[in-house]
Design a protein around this motif. Structure first.
Motif, PDB file in Angstrom:
ATOM      1  N   GLU A  23       0.829  -1.214   0.000  1.00  0.00           N
ATOM      2  CA  GLU A  23       0.000   0.000   0.000  1.00  0.00           C
ATOM      3  C   GLU A  23       0.857   1.255   0.000  1.00  0.00           C
ATOM      4  O   GLU A  23       0.538   2.241  -0.690  1.00  0.00           O
ATOM      5  N   THR A  24       1.969   1.237   0.750  1.00  0.00           N
ATOM      6  CA  THR A  24       2.871   2.388   0.779  1.00  0.00           C
ATOM      7  C   THR A  24       3.438   2.673  -0.606  1.00  0.00           C
ATOM      8  O   THR A  24       3.556   3.829  -1.035  1.00  0.00           O
ATOM      9  N   LEU A  25       3.772   1.626  -1.344  1.00  0.00           N
ATOM     10  CA  LEU A  25       4.379   1.785  -2.668  1.00  0.00           C
ATOM     11  C   LEU A  25       3.374   2.178  -3.747  1.00  0.00           C
ATOM     12  O   LEU A  25       3.723   2.854  -4.715  1.00  0.00           O
ATOM     13  N   THR A  26       2.126   1.730  -3.598  1.00  0.00           N
ATOM     14  CA  THR A  26       1.159   1.906  -4.690  1.00  0.00           C
ATOM     15  C   THR A  26      -0.025   2.800  -4.332  1.00  0.00           C
ATOM     16  O   THR A  26      -0.740   3.264  -5.237  1.00  0.00           O
ATOM     17  N   GLY A  27      -0.276   3.008  -3.030  1.00  0.00           N
ATOM     18  CA  GLY A  27      -1.471   3.745  -2.616  1.00  0.00           C
ATOM     19  C   GLY A  27      -2.736   2.908  -2.653  1.00  0.00           C
ATOM     20  O   GLY A  27      -3.830   3.412  -2.381  1.00  0.00           O
TER      21      GLY A  27
END
Length: 309
Positions: free
Chosen positions: A190-194
């Motif tokens: 989630e941090t990398l892609t949102g």
């Protein structure tokens, strides 16, 4: 035999056993305390070596008792420590792990010498990287060093595996383009892609977003549920083995190290390697401590659920 080189962190873990995480301002009595070897890099290396990969390590320790202890532990695991140097300017990394009665943990890390690994250390280790099938790294060492290592690995045809942990947002886009396989958990994904990972459709969306950023393949681990994998050609979900967890500290690291020991360098057997890694992780979480809990190949194969390659 698969040849794996790990660029990564070396820590000594202090595990504090508590009934639950304390609330702000609250004091809790501990039910136990244990000191064990740790660090994501060292954990992954030991997992690879115990799964019988030919394993080498690039890292740094301090000129202290913890550094000597960790060097001995890695050497006892039959890991090539030639490229682990000793710093006179910082202490060996440490982690303090709050472990509750449900086996869940919260971790505080002092990077120490792990943050002193420089591009020069990568240049010194060129031959070690070149001789590997896989180069694996995480985010507990400087990103500039990681980028230099991946650049060199790709220039000599070595397959790169990135474990983006702890999660970061300020990545050089080049790093993902140099990554053959990225292995985040749902939070890191989630941090990398949102994209919040809640089901297989969201895993597919997150993995697709990462592939669009340049990686060749993705595995998203989702704890006790299992792991989702995706390449440009196919995707799927491999369920976890059901066990009673005691300590989840090194589960993800065991997964990656074990995965690398079984994986083909062209990633052609990804589902089978994920199944093997799931089995290794299921054994790790049933014991206390990071490195003491990582299984050997004989344990992974013992009940016949995984077939010997």
């Amino acid at each position: 035999m698969t040849r794996v080189t790990i660029l990564g962190s070396i820590n000594v873990d202090t595990i504090l056993q508590i009934p639950r995480l304390p609330k702000p301002g609250e004091t809790l009595a501990m039910s136990g305390k244990q000191v064990a070897g740790g660090g994501k890099g060292a954990n992954q290396a030991i997992a690879a070596a115990r799964a019988e990969a030919d394993t080498a390590f690039i890292g740094k320790v301090g000129d202290d008792a913890n550094g000597k202890m960790m060097l001995k532990a890695l050497q006892n695991a039959k890991i090539d420590t030639t490229q682990i140097s000793t710093s006179n300017y910082a202490d060996t990394g440490e982690a303090f792990i709050l472990l509750d009665d449900n086996g869940q943990n919260s971790i505080l890390v002092d990077g120490g010498t792990n943050q002193e690994i420089k591009i020069g250390d990568i240049e010194t280790a060129h031959e070690t990287i070149e001789n590997a099938d896989f180069l694996i790294t995480q985010f507990e060492t400087p990103l500039t060093t990681t980028l230099a290592a991946f650049r060199y690995a790709k220039s000599v045809g070595v397959t790169t595996i990135l474990n983006p942990a702890p999660a970061k947002t300020d990545l050089d886009p080049e790093l993902l383009k140099l990554t053959d396989l990225i292995v985040p958990n749902e939070t890191e994904s989630e941090t990398l892609t949102g994209i919040k990972v809640t089901d297989e459709a969201s895993m597919n969306a997150a993995a697709t977003a990462l592939i669009k950023q340049g990686v060749k393949a993705v595995i998203i681990t989702v704890g006790a549920k299992g792991a989702y994998y995706q390449t440009k050609a196919n995707h799927g979900f491999v369920k976890a083995f059901k066990v009673d967890a005691v300590d989840t500290t090194a589960a993800g690291d065991t997964f990656i190290g074990a995965l690398s020991s079984r994986l083909n360098s062209d990633l052609s057997n990804l589902p089978a390697a994920v199944l093997f890694a799931n089995k290794a992780s299921s054994l790790t979480v049933q014991k206390l401590g990071a490195q003491p809990s990582i299984p050997h190949l004989s344990e992974i194969l013992a009940d016949g659920e995984i077939k010997k390659a």
